[in-house]
Write a protein that holds these residues in place. Sequence first.
Motif, short mmCIF file in Angstrom:
data_model
loop_
_atom_site.label_atom_id
_atom_site.label_comp_id
_atom_site.label_asym_id
_atom_site.label_seq_id
_atom_site.Cartn_x
_atom_site.Cartn_y
_atom_site.Cartn_z
N SER A 36 0.83 -1.20 0.00
CA SER A 36 0.00 0.00 0.00
C SER A 36 0.87 1.25 0.00
N ASN A 37 2.04 1.21 0.65
CA ASN A 37 2.95 2.36 0.63
C ASN A 37 3.48 2.61 -0.77
N VAL A 38 3.74 1.55 -1.52
CA VAL A 38 4.23 1.70 -2.89
C VAL A 38 3.17 2.38 -3.74
N LYS A 39 1.91 1.99 -3.57
CA LYS A 39 0.84 2.60 -4.35
C LYS A 39 0.71 4.08 -4.02
N VAL A 40 0.80 4.43 -2.75
CA VAL A 40 0.73 5.83 -2.36
C VAL A 40 1.89 6.60 -2.96
N ASP A 41 3.09 6.01 -2.94
CA ASP A 41 4.25 6.67 -3.51
C ASP A 41 4.09 6.89 -5.01
N GLN A 42 3.53 5.91 -5.71
CA GLN A 42 3.33 6.06 -7.15
C GLN A 42 2.31 7.15 -7.45
N ASN A 43 1.26 7.22 -6.63
CA ASN A 43 0.26 8.25 -6.85
C ASN A 43 0.84 9.63 -6.60
N SER A 44 1.59 9.79 -5.51
CA SER A 44 2.17 11.10 -5.23
C SER A 44 3.26 11.43 -6.25
N LEU A 45 3.95 10.42 -6.76
CA LEU A 45 4.95 10.64 -7.81
C LEU A 45 4.27 11.17 -9.06
N GLY A 46 3.14 10.60 -9.42
CA GLY A 46 2.40 11.06 -10.59
C GLY A 46 1.95 12.50 -10.44
N TYR A 47 1.45 12.86 -9.28
CA TYR A 47 0.99 14.23 -9.04
C TYR A 47 2.17 15.20 -9.12
N ARG A 48 3.26 14.87 -8.42
CA ARG A 48 4.44 15.74 -8.44
C ARG A 48 5.00 15.89 -9.85
N ASN A 49 5.05 14.79 -10.58
CA ASN A 49 5.55 14.86 -11.96
C ASN A 49 4.65 15.72 -12.83
N GLY A 50 3.35 15.67 -12.58
CA GLY A 50 2.42 16.51 -13.33
C GLY A 50 2.65 17.98 -13.06
N VAL A 51 2.88 18.32 -11.80
CA VAL A 51 3.15 19.72 -11.43
C VAL A 51 4.43 20.20 -12.11
N GLU A 52 5.48 19.39 -12.02
CA GLU A 52 6.76 19.77 -12.62
C GLU A 52 6.68 19.83 -14.14
N ALA A 53 5.93 18.91 -14.74
CA ALA A 53 5.81 18.90 -16.20
C ALA A 53 5.12 20.17 -16.70
N TYR A 54 4.09 20.61 -15.99
CA TYR A 54 3.42 21.85 -16.41
C TYR A 54 4.39 23.03 -16.33
N GLN A 55 5.11 23.11 -15.22
CA GLN A 55 6.04 24.23 -15.05
C GLN A 55 7.11 24.22 -16.14
N LEU A 56 7.63 23.04 -16.46
CA LEU A 56 8.65 22.95 -17.51
C LEU A 56 8.07 23.26 -18.89
N ASP A 57 6.86 22.78 -19.16
CA ASP A 57 6.22 23.07 -20.45
C ASP A 57 6.01 24.57 -20.61
N LYS A 58 5.59 25.22 -19.55
CA LYS A 58 5.34 26.66 -19.61
C LYS A 58 6.65 27.42 -19.82
N LEU A 59 7.69 27.05 -19.09
CA LEU A 59 8.98 27.73 -19.23
C LEU A 59 9.60 27.52 -20.60
N ALA A 60 9.43 26.33 -21.15
CA ALA A 60 10.04 26.01 -22.44
C ALA A 60 9.19 26.48 -23.62
#
Length: 102
Positions: A36-60
């Motif tokens: 269950s910890n792995v699943k939580v980590d994957q979900n939070s990883l997806g959210y964090r990656n989404g936040v960072e991807a938007y910021q990078l897309d906007k900057l680039a």
Amino acid sequence: MKKLMLFTPLIAVAMMTSVPMSSLAEKTAETNTAASNVKVDQNSLGYRNGVEAYQLDKLAGRQIGAKTSHLYKNPPVKSGPERDDYRAQFEAGYNATMNQGS
């Protein structure tokens, strides 16, 4: 007296066999918690990656959209339900950041 001599080894055997059963139950509980910890980590990883991807897309100056992102198309998780969960969280993080205007 004969009953006592026969009964004593049986008690010892019963006590010895109950120990592995309880440790097996503990190991199963630990495995379930780890999964269950792995699943939580994957979900939070997806959210964090989404936040960072938007910021990078906007900057680039790239096209803005969660589904056009490299990490959405090629997620760093196994295929199946984990991939779907990752993508859903990625999209949620991407869209939340986009709606904030960051």
